[in-house]
Write a protein that holds these residues in place. Sequence first.
Motif, PDB file in Angstrom:
ATOM      1  N   MET A   1       0.847  -1.163   0.000  1.00 33.25           N
ATOM      2  CA  MET A   1       0.000   0.000   0.000  1.00 33.25           C
ATOM      3  C   MET A   1       0.906   1.244   0.000  1.00 33.25           C
ATOM      4  O   MET A   1       1.907   1.293   0.698  1.00 33.25           O
ATOM      5  N   ILE A   2       0.539   2.219  -0.793  1.00 35.44           N
ATOM      6  CA  ILE A   2       1.217   3.514  -0.812  1.00 35.44           C
ATOM      7  C   ILE A   2       0.324   4.500  -0.062  1.00 35.44           C
ATOM      8  O   ILE A   2      -0.876   4.569  -0.304  1.00 35.44           O
ATOM      9  N   ARG A   3       0.924   5.266   0.854  1.00 36.72           N
ATOM     10  CA  ARG A   3       0.148   6.235   1.626  1.00 36.72           C
ATOM     11  C   ARG A   3       1.031   7.422   1.983  1.00 36.72           C
ATOM     12  O   ARG A   3       2.266   7.320   1.967  1.00 36.72           O
ATOM     13  N   PRO A   4       0.395   8.548   2.313  1.00 37.73           N
ATOM     14  CA  PRO A   4       1.184   9.690   2.779  1.00 37.73           C
ATOM     15  C   PRO A   4       1.954   9.325   4.051  1.00 37.73           C
ATOM     16  O   PRO A   4       1.455   8.566   4.893  1.00 37.73           O
ATOM     17  N   ALA A   5       3.145   9.846   4.165  1.00 41.96           N
ATOM     18  CA  ALA A   5       3.951   9.592   5.360  1.00 41.96           C
ATOM     19  C   ALA A   5       3.301  10.253   6.573  1.00 41.96           C
ATOM     20  O   ALA A   5       2.671  11.298   6.470  1.00 41.96           O
ATOM     21  N   ALA A  53       5.771   3.308   1.129  1.00 44.77           N
ATOM     22  CA  ALA A  53       5.232   2.026   0.694  1.00 44.77           C
ATOM     23  C   ALA A  53       5.213   1.142   1.936  1.00 44.77           C
ATOM     24  O   ALA A  53       6.216   1.034   2.646  1.00 44.77           O
ATOM     25  N   GLU A  54       4.063   0.545   2.186  1.00 46.63           N
ATOM     26  CA  GLU A  54       3.888  -0.270   3.388  1.00 46.63           C
ATOM     27  C   GLU A  54       3.478  -1.677   2.979  1.00 46.63           C
ATOM     28  O   GLU A  54       2.632  -1.857   2.107  1.00 46.63           O
ATOM     29  N   GLU A  55       4.101  -2.663   3.611  1.00 53.93           N
ATOM     30  CA  GLU A  55       3.748  -4.066   3.369  1.00 53.93           C
ATOM     31  C   GLU A  55       3.644  -4.762   4.726  1.00 53.93           C
ATOM     32  O   GLU A  55       4.571  -4.669   5.547  1.00 53.93           O
ATOM     33  N   ASP A  56       2.533  -5.409   4.948  1.00 56.00           N
ATOM     34  CA  ASP A  56       2.287  -6.100   6.221  1.00 56.00           C
ATOM     35  C   ASP A  56       2.530  -5.184   7.418  1.00 56.00           C
ATOM     36  O   ASP A  56       3.104  -5.582   8.426  1.00 56.00           O
ATOM     37  N   GLY A  57       2.120  -3.914   7.289  1.00 57.20           N
ATOM     38  CA  GLY A  57       2.236  -2.965   8.387  1.00 57.20           C
ATOM     39  C   GLY A  57       3.618  -2.366   8.577  1.00 57.20           C
ATOM     40  O   GLY A  57       3.825  -1.597   9.506  1.00 57.20           O
ATOM     41  N   GLN A  58       4.574  -2.703   7.711  1.00 58.61           N
ATOM     42  CA  GLN A  58       5.934  -2.190   7.825  1.00 58.61           C
ATOM     43  C   GLN A  58       6.256  -1.288   6.640  1.00 58.61           C
ATOM     44  O   GLN A  58       5.923  -1.613   5.497  1.00 58.61           O
TER      45      GLN A  58
END
Length: 78
Positions: A1-5, A53-58
């Motif tokens: 998932m891509i999200r704002p920092a 970019a976040e994967e599995d909460g990281q």
Amino acid sequence: MIRPARTADIGVIHQLIRDLAAYERGLHEVTAAEDDLRAALLAPQPSLFAHVAEEDGQVVGFALWFLSYSTWAGRHGI
């Protein structure tokens, strides 16, 4: 998932910057500290923007950018 920092991501972003610089043998050129990133990202009128970019909460990656205004573009109505 891509999200704002988010504020909580700043430490991870800083470490990723350092990791990339070390990989490229340029760690000695990294002068920005976490507080510098925090100030630039969280200012009322930020000078720096970021998504992660976040994967599995990281957080596993990031993109940083800043706004710039070209005087050439301004002179030419762009």
